[in-house]
Design an enzyme around this catalytic site. Structure first.
Site, mmCIF file in Angstrom:
data_model
loop_
_atom_site.group_PDB
_atom_site.id
_atom_site.type_symbol
_atom_site.label_atom_id
_atom_site.label_comp_id
_atom_site.label_asym_id
_atom_site.label_seq_id
_atom_site.Cartn_x
_atom_site.Cartn_y
_atom_site.Cartn_z
ATOM 1 N N ARG A 70 3.035 -59.840 30.682
ATOM 2 C CA ARG A 70 3.987 -60.217 31.731
ATOM 3 C C ARG A 70 3.509 -61.425 32.524
ATOM 4 N NH1 ARG A 70 4.577 -54.614 34.534
ATOM 5 N NH2 ARG A 70 2.513 -54.594 33.630
ATOM 6 N N GLU A 82 6.143 -39.871 15.849
ATOM 7 C CA GLU A 82 4.940 -39.149 15.391
ATOM 8 C C GLU A 82 5.123 -37.646 15.463
ATOM 9 O OE1 GLU A 82 1.773 -40.479 17.909
ATOM 10 O OE2 GLU A 82 2.132 -42.563 17.413
ATOM 11 N N ARG A 142 1.885 -48.090 21.159
ATOM 12 C CA ARG A 142 2.917 -47.076 20.990
ATOM 13 C C ARG A 142 3.867 -47.515 19.880
ATOM 14 N NH1 ARG A 142 0.088 -44.114 23.318
ATOM 15 N NH2 ARG A 142 0.420 -43.023 25.296
ATOM 16 N N HIS A 168 -2.768 -41.669 14.926
ATOM 17 C CA HIS A 168 -2.897 -41.794 16.390
ATOM 18 C C HIS A 168 -4.246 -41.250 16.862
ATOM 19 C CE1 HIS A 168 -0.656 -41.849 20.507
ATOM 20 N NE2 HIS A 168 -1.938 -42.132 20.647
ATOM 21 N N ASP A 191 -1.743 -47.263 13.977
ATOM 22 C CA ASP A 191 -2.303 -46.015 14.506
ATOM 23 C C ASP A 191 -1.220 -45.203 15.199
ATOM 24 O OD1 ASP A 191 -4.618 -44.322 15.061
ATOM 25 O OD2 ASP A 191 -4.358 -44.887 17.157
ATOM 26 N N LEU A 207 -2.987 -57.789 27.433
ATOM 27 C CA LEU A 207 -4.413 -58.041 27.678
ATOM 28 C C LEU A 207 -4.856 -57.253 28.911
ATOM 29 C CD1 LEU A 207 -6.654 -59.862 26.349
ATOM 30 C CD2 LEU A 207 -6.280 -61.427 28.265
ATOM 31 N N GLY A 208 -4.786 -55.936 28.780
ATOM 32 C CA GLY A 208 -5.253 -55.057 29.855
ATOM 33 C C GLY A 208 -6.697 -54.698 29.594
ATOM 34 N N ARG A 209 -7.087 -53.529 30.113
ATOM 35 C CA ARG A 209 -8.492 -53.136 29.976
ATOM 36 C C ARG A 209 -8.885 -52.979 28.519
ATOM 37 N NH1 ARG A 209 -6.907 -49.541 34.900
ATOM 38 N NH2 ARG A 209 -5.387 -48.912 33.361
ATOM 39 N N ILE A 210 -8.008 -52.341 27.723
ATOM 40 C CA ILE A 210 -8.330 -52.160 26.299
ATOM 41 C C ILE A 210 -8.196 -53.498 25.572
ATOM 42 C CG2 ILE A 210 -7.653 -50.982 24.178
ATOM 43 C CD1 ILE A 210 -6.517 -48.711 26.015
#
Ligand code: 8YV
Length: 309
Positions: free
Chosen positions: A171, A257, A228, A275, A252, A148-151
């Site tokens: 974390r 890749e 990722r 991606h 994605d 749950l970061g900025r994105i």
């Protein structure tokens, strides 16, 4: 004498142009003999634009001061080695949050409603012989967000707009966030209908979405990987999508890749994307501008707009 920098992979044309206007740019990815180029530049390169920088490359460039990554994720840069050598590292956060969140919702709806298959259904004239099968909805479902970061927060807000219940694992618990925190990813997966992955890559998160996590998500659960490929035990995921032990996947990103496990190509419960989370004109433009701003700030001895080391 212009400052000399090394570019490690292809960048957006406007970014390459802005770099070329400011610096003497050497393109490692276009060099016929990379070793020879590095040896030749060893005492002159002060900056790198791009990723894929390991300790060995840093060691070969003793005058290197800064690595400006094109992307928010900097798992292709050995940050520990950079720190030890007093090399700054920057990334491109925030400018891609909206693009990432938008395509995440797009892929979720595409998977829930089988939009790619529905498109094929119409194009192939199958509609003339009957209706497309009924599908499912997002509203009323629980989405577990890994990272749950900025994105992740932008995705959470959009999921709420879809009337989904949001829970998260990371974390740390984030006291200011209104969502329920799970300290165990397995427990969160068990309580989720959708599991959205936006955690950073790298060693500390490698295959964190294990077979056990996917089993907890279960035959009705869907995984959406926007972070990722390294986050997931891809082999287990593919096997479980085939056997029906996992309900579906919208992907994605992949482990290797642009290689994508061919076993996924024939599956109806999968939506595949190359991606392209940040791949819009608007966002890539801003990412490129931020790469340049970080380099400019560094060489002007000003504070870096987005430093990670
Ligand atoms: C890539 C990304 O950087 O920001 C990230 O971490 O994964 C992407 O935006 C992009 O594909 C450019 O290489």
């Amino acid at each position: 004498m212009p400052i000399e920098i090394l570019q490690t992979h292809k960048l957006l044309a406007s970014c390459e142009q802005a770099l070329a206007e400011r610096y003497a740019v050497h393109k490692l990815h276009e060099a016929p003999d990379r070793d020879a180029l590095i040896a030749d530049l060893a005492q002159r390169v002060r900056g790198i634009a791009g990723g894929n920088v390991d300790a060995a490359l840093m060691d070969r460039l003793p005058k290197l001061e800064i690595i400006a990554n094109f992307g928010v994720g900097y798992d292709s840069i050995d940050t520990r080695a950079a720190r030890a050598r007093d090399i700054r590292v920057t990334n491109t956060p925030n400018v891609l949050n909206d693009a990432m969140a938008e395509i995440t919702m797009g892929l979720m709806i595409a998977l829930a409603r089988r939009i790619p298959q529905a498109d094929q259904f119409v194009r192939q004239g199958k509609w003339l012989s009957g209706s497309f099968p009924l599908q499912s909805e997002l509203n009323g479902k629980t989405v577990g967000i890994l990272g749950l970061g900025r994105i992740g927060k932008e995705i959470a807000g959009r999921c709420q707009a879809m009337r989904m219940r949001v829970i998260y694992h990371g974390r740390h618990r984030q006291e200011l966030e209104p969502f329920v925190y799970y300290s165990s990813l397995v427990d969160m997966a068990r309580d989720s209908d959708w599991l959205v992955l936006v955690a950073p890559g790298g060693r500390s998160t490698e295959k964190i979405v294990s077979r056990q996590v996917l089993e907890a998500l279960g035959p009705a659960g869907r995984v959406v990987n926007m972070g990722r490929g390294s986050l997931v035990d891809e082999a287990a995921m593919v096997e479980m999508l085939i056997s029906g032990k996992l309900g579906g996947a919208a992907l994605d990103v992949f482990e290797n890749e642009p290689q994508v496990p061919e076993a996924l190509f024939g599956l109806d419960n999968v939506v595949l994307s190359p991606h392209q989370g940040s791949a819009t004109h608007q966002t890539r433009q801003q990412m490129g501008a931020l790469v340049v701003k970080n380099l400019e700030a560094h060489f002007a001895r000003e504070p870096l707009p987005s430093a990670v080391v």
